[in-house]
Write a protein that holds these residues in place. Structure first.
Motif, PDB file in Angstrom:
ATOM      1  N   ASN A 181       0.838  -1.207   0.000  1.00 41.49           N
ATOM      2  CA  ASN A 181       0.000   0.000   0.000  1.00 41.49           C
ATOM      3  C   ASN A 181       0.873   1.256   0.000  1.00 41.49           C
ATOM      4  O   ASN A 181       0.757   2.133   0.853  1.00 41.49           O
ATOM      5  N   LEU A 182       1.757   1.327  -0.996  1.00 41.18           N
ATOM      6  CA  LEU A 182       2.703   2.435  -1.137  1.00 41.18           C
ATOM      7  C   LEU A 182       2.510   3.039  -2.521  1.00 41.18           C
ATOM      8  O   LEU A 182       2.379   2.319  -3.515  1.00 41.18           O
ATOM      9  N   SER A 183       2.474   4.374  -2.615  1.00 36.07           N
ATOM     10  CA  SER A 183       2.223   5.023  -3.899  1.00 36.07           C
ATOM     11  C   SER A 183       3.037   6.306  -4.011  1.00 36.07           C
ATOM     12  O   SER A 183       3.237   7.015  -3.021  1.00 36.07           O
ATOM     13  N   LYS A 184       3.513   6.591  -5.236  1.00 34.21           N
ATOM     14  CA  LYS A 184       4.228   7.842  -5.468  1.00 34.21           C
ATOM     15  C   LYS A 184       3.285   9.028  -5.507  1.00 34.21           C
ATOM     16  O   LYS A 184       3.679  10.161  -5.225  1.00 34.21           O
ATOM     17  N   THR A 185       2.044   8.783  -5.909  1.00 35.27           N
ATOM     18  CA  THR A 185       1.025   9.832  -5.908  1.00 35.27           C
ATOM     19  C   THR A 185      -0.113   9.396  -4.989  1.00 35.27           C
ATOM     20  O   THR A 185      -0.504   8.227  -4.987  1.00 35.27           O
ATOM     21  N   LEU A 186      -0.646  10.329  -4.248  1.00 33.96           N
ATOM     22  CA  LEU A 186      -1.678  10.001  -3.272  1.00 33.96           C
ATOM     23  C   LEU A 186      -3.023   9.839  -3.964  1.00 33.96           C
ATOM     24  O   LEU A 186      -3.490  10.749  -4.652  1.00 33.96           O
ATOM     25  N   PRO A 187      -3.676   8.681  -3.830  1.00 36.49           N
ATOM     26  CA  PRO A 187      -4.991   8.481  -4.452  1.00 36.49           C
ATOM     27  C   PRO A 187      -6.048   9.387  -3.824  1.00 36.49           C
ATOM     28  O   PRO A 187      -5.853   9.951  -2.741  1.00 36.49           O
ATOM     29  N   ASP A 188      -7.187   9.507  -4.517  1.00 38.66           N
ATOM     30  CA  ASP A 188      -8.303  10.271  -3.971  1.00 38.66           C
ATOM     31  C   ASP A 188      -8.843   9.568  -2.727  1.00 38.66           C
ATOM     32  O   ASP A 188      -9.048   8.348  -2.728  1.00 38.66           O
ATOM     33  N   CYS A 189      -9.074  10.345  -1.689  1.00 36.83           N
ATOM     34  CA  CYS A 189      -9.612   9.804  -0.442  1.00 36.83           C
ATOM     35  C   CYS A 189     -11.078  10.189  -0.333  1.00 36.83           C
ATOM     36  O   CYS A 189     -11.444  11.362  -0.505  1.00 36.83           O
ATOM     37  N   HIS A 190     -11.936   9.217  -0.019  1.00 36.25           N
ATOM     38  CA  HIS A 190     -13.378   9.451   0.044  1.00 36.25           C
ATOM     39  C   HIS A 190     -13.858   9.822   1.433  1.00 36.25           C
ATOM     40  O   HIS A 190     -14.919  10.441   1.579  1.00 36.25           O
ATOM     41  N   GLN A 191     -13.133   9.409   2.476  1.00 37.58           N
ATOM     42  CA  GLN A 191     -13.544   9.707   3.850  1.00 37.58           C
ATOM     43  C   GLN A 191     -12.377   9.450   4.800  1.00 37.58           C
ATOM     44  O   GLN A 191     -11.391   8.816   4.437  1.00 37.58           O
ATOM     45  N   LEU A 192     -12.511   9.968   6.034  1.00 39.24           N
ATOM     46  CA  LEU A 192     -11.500   9.795   7.072  1.00 39.24           C
ATOM     47  C   LEU A 192     -10.110  10.199   6.582  1.00 39.24           C
ATOM     48  O   LEU A 192      -9.121   9.496   6.782  1.00 39.24           O
ATOM     49  N   ARG A 193     -10.054  11.377   5.960  1.00 39.66           N
ATOM     50  CA  ARG A 193      -8.782  11.835   5.385  1.00 39.66           C
ATOM     51  C   ARG A 193      -7.670  11.895   6.429  1.00 39.66           C
ATOM     52  O   ARG A 193      -6.513  11.641   6.127  1.00 39.66           O
ATOM     53  N   TYR A 194      -8.027  12.245   7.663  1.00 40.88           N
ATOM     54  CA  TYR A 194      -7.009  12.380   8.698  1.00 40.88           C
ATOM     55  C   TYR A 194      -6.410  11.036   9.123  1.00 40.88           C
ATOM     56  O   TYR A 194      -5.418  10.991   9.847  1.00 40.88           O
ATOM     57  N   LYS A 195      -7.030   9.934   8.679  1.00 40.28           N
ATOM     58  CA  LYS A 195      -6.472   8.606   8.955  1.00 40.28           C
ATOM     59  C   LYS A 195      -5.966   7.922   7.689  1.00 40.28           C
ATOM     60  O   LYS A 195      -5.640   6.744   7.708  1.00 40.28           O
ATOM     61  N   PHE A 196      -5.891   8.663   6.605  1.00 38.11           N
ATOM     62  CA  PHE A 196      -5.720   8.045   5.292  1.00 38.11           C
ATOM     63  C   PHE A 196      -4.282   7.728   4.902  1.00 38.11           C
ATOM     64  O   PHE A 196      -4.015   6.691   4.294  1.00 38.11           O
ATOM     65  N   SER A 197      -3.323   8.603   5.229  1.00 43.88           N
ATOM     66  CA  SER A 197      -1.988   8.415   4.654  1.00 43.88           C
ATOM     67  C   SER A 197      -0.904   8.974   5.564  1.00 43.88           C
ATOM     68  O   SER A 197      -1.154   9.772   6.460  1.00 43.88           O
ATOM     69  N   THR A 198       0.320   8.522   5.277  1.00 45.80           N
ATOM     70  CA  THR A 198       1.521   8.999   5.964  1.00 45.80           C
ATOM     71  C   THR A 198       2.609   9.227   4.924  1.00 45.80           C
ATOM     72  O   THR A 198       2.815   8.376   4.040  1.00 45.80           O
ATOM     73  N   ALA A 199       3.276  10.363   5.001  1.00 46.19           N
ATOM     74  CA  ALA A 199       4.379  10.627   4.074  1.00 46.19           C
ATOM     75  C   ALA A 199       5.498   9.619   4.305  1.00 46.19           C
ATOM     76  O   ALA A 199       5.819   9.276   5.436  1.00 46.19           O
ATOM     77  N   TYR A 200       6.073   9.146   3.184  1.00 48.52           N
ATOM     78  CA  TYR A 200       7.140   8.148   3.241  1.00 48.52           C
ATOM     79  C   TYR A 200       8.190   8.557   2.218  1.00 48.52           C
ATOM     80  O   TYR A 200       8.195   8.084   1.079  1.00 48.52           O
ATOM     81  N   GLY A 201       9.061   9.511   2.623  1.00 42.86           N
ATOM     82  CA  GLY A 201      10.011  10.055   1.670  1.00 42.86           C
ATOM     83  C   GLY A 201       9.263  10.810   0.589  1.00 42.86           C
ATOM     84  O   GLY A 201       8.443  11.688   0.861  1.00 42.86           O
ATOM     85  N   CYS A 202       9.527  10.457  -0.670  1.00 42.84           N
ATOM     86  CA  CYS A 202       8.818  11.071  -1.801  1.00 42.84           C
ATOM     87  C   CYS A 202       7.522  10.346  -2.121  1.00 42.84           C
ATOM     88  O   CYS A 202       6.824  10.712  -3.083  1.00 42.84           O
ATOM     89  N   CYS A 203       7.186   9.332  -1.343  1.00 47.88           N
ATOM     90  CA  CYS A 203       5.974   8.538  -1.581  1.00 47.88           C
ATOM     91  C   CYS A 203       5.014   8.678  -0.399  1.00 47.88           C
ATOM     92  O   CYS A 203       5.237   9.461   0.516  1.00 47.88           O
ATOM     93  N   PHE A 204       3.953   7.883  -0.461  1.00 46.05           N
ATOM     94  CA  PHE A 204       2.959   7.873   0.605  1.00 46.05           C
ATOM     95  C   PHE A 204       2.561   6.440   0.931  1.00 46.05           C
ATOM     96  O   PHE A 204       2.369   5.616   0.027  1.00 46.05           O
TER      97      PHE A 204
END
Length: 437
Positions: free
Chosen positions: A158-181
């Protein structure tokens, strides 16, 4: 197997092991069984000494490990923070459990010394169990400080260079991981499929909650124990379902890796969550399987403890009972308010305050019934003072919220003290249970 029977069976086995009785874990068909006779397909069990990490970076979820261990009779527990772990606290342990939270914060707090201690612990035959953030910690990473903990040849799905669209709970959605998420496609209950290999041959299909844990891509030499098989009617989608399927379904949810003479178990979902007994059984089986295979027939080490007098015990329990009751009342009122606090990279809601308080409150009657209590390095004065300070901070927070003040500084102090107080209280509880038994 009935849920109550699962816990009772393991608690009965641990009670016998704690007394020094010989007991074996034997493979029979696709199941493990406890037996009194050694066979060619069995190994002798060991009553394990388990360490639970409660330091910087952990969330409330380490309490789920505690509930599992308590119900299944694993009462020989030590509670470690970043300082005690770095200072040799793993000596004498059979198992180290690290739960959810902020992986970067855990790695940063443990640092190079902590990483070295954990690596040596595993290499010498120790068992590492990591759930959610604890699973991310020892995976392959080039990012500092995670690169200190490259113990398992596993990558994140579950690692991506671009952050996908989030539909809900944005504050629980992702963590920065270098240049990725690192992004979290879903939350809540997911369906898992375990393979037919030991040590969890009879798990089959089970469910467990996912709260930010990884999908895993394991290299050759790493055993895949279970995979994400399906979503359920309780799954909450944070992205399009098609993307969630691509990120998780078919990916590893539970793996086992070897390091020297020891092993690591990494679990994406929270198999230790107390509402999922069949998942709890998986955790218990991994402990019995790998601590038993170490062929350590000597008794597990125990923490040195001090027995308090009847009068001191009674006074301490009464003080703790009073302060916990007061704190629970204030905390319950806070749960009505639409507020959350960003501490590090994790959000904390008011209901998480009561998770700590309830973990102590529901064990107070057991301490009362036993009369005398046992402690190790925490004095009754420490425990009483911390309990009073927690109540004071909660009341201060309530007043500041009513005046529309910024409560983040108070929340940071409160959650830090809750972790510290709860760990010390539970250490006292498990010492008392073990000694009085």
């Amino acid at each position: 197997m009935a849920f109550a029977t699962i816990y009772d069976q393991y608690a009965a086995a641990n009670k016998r092991l704690a007394k020094g009785e010989p007991l074996f874990f034997t493979g029979s068909g696709n199941q493990w069984q406890f037996t009194e006779r050694k066979t060619s397909a069995s190994h002798r069990l060991r009553y394990p000494h388990i360490g639970v990490y409660t330091g910087i970076g952990t969330s409330h979820s380490w309490l789920w490990f505690v509930d599992l261990f308590d119900r299944m009779g694993f009462h020989n527990l030590s509670f470690l923070n970043e300082t005690t772990l770095r200072d040799g606290g793993l000596a004498g342990l059979d198992v180290l459990a690290i739960s959810g939270g902020d992986t970067f914060a855990i790695a940063g707090a443990l640092g190079k010394t902590g990483a070295k201690e954990i690596k040596q612990f595993i290499r010498k035959g120790g068992l590492y169990i990591g759930s959610c953030a604890g699973a991310y910690l020892p995976m392959n990473s080039s990012k500092s400080p995670l690169n200190l903990f490259n113990f398992a040849d596993v990558k994140i799905s579950n690692l991506s260079k671009t952050l996908p669209d989030c539909h809900q709970l944005r504050y629980k959605f992702s963590t920065a991981y270098g240049c990725c998420f690192v992004f979290h496609p879903v939350r809540e209950v997911v369906g898992l499929r375990f393979n037919s290999r030991f040590p969890i041959a009879d798990a089959g299909r089970i469910t467990a909650p996912l709260y930010g844990g990884p999908g895993m891509i394991a290299a050759n030499g790493t055993q895949i124990l279970g995979r994400y098989e399906t979503f359920t009617d309780k799954t909450v989608f944070l992205v399009d379902e098609a993307l969630a399927i691509k990120a998780l379904i078919g990916k590893a949810a539970a793996v086992r890796a070897n390091l020297g003479c020891g092993s690591l178990y990494l679990f994406g979902p929270h198999l230790e969550h107390p509402r999922y007994p069949e998942a709890n059984k998986v955790v218990a089986d991994t402990i019995f399987y790998d601590t038993g295979r170490a062929d350590k027939n000597d008794s597990a080490t125990r923490i040195k403890s001090e027995k308090l007098s009847d009068s001191v015990s009674e006074h301490l329990i009464l003080e703790l009972k009073r302060e916990l009751s007061n704190a629970r009342i204030v905390a319950a009122g806070l749960e009505m308010l639409p507020i959350r606090w960003l501490i590090g990279t994790k959000y904390y809601e008011p209901e998480k305050i009561r998770v700590f308080l309830e973990s102590m409150w529901r064990r107070i009657k057991s301490l009362e019934a036993r009369g005398r209590v046992y402690t190790n390095n925490q004095t009754p004065a420490d425990l009483s003072a911390w309990a009073k300070e927690i109540t004071r901070l909660l009341r201060l927070m309530k007043n500041e919220l009513e005046q529309n003040c910024d409560t983040l500084p108070v929340a940071g102090r409160l959650f830090t003290l809750l972790q510290k107080m709860t760990a010390a209280y539970l250490q006292m509880y498990f010492l008392t249970v073990s000694e009085s038994s």
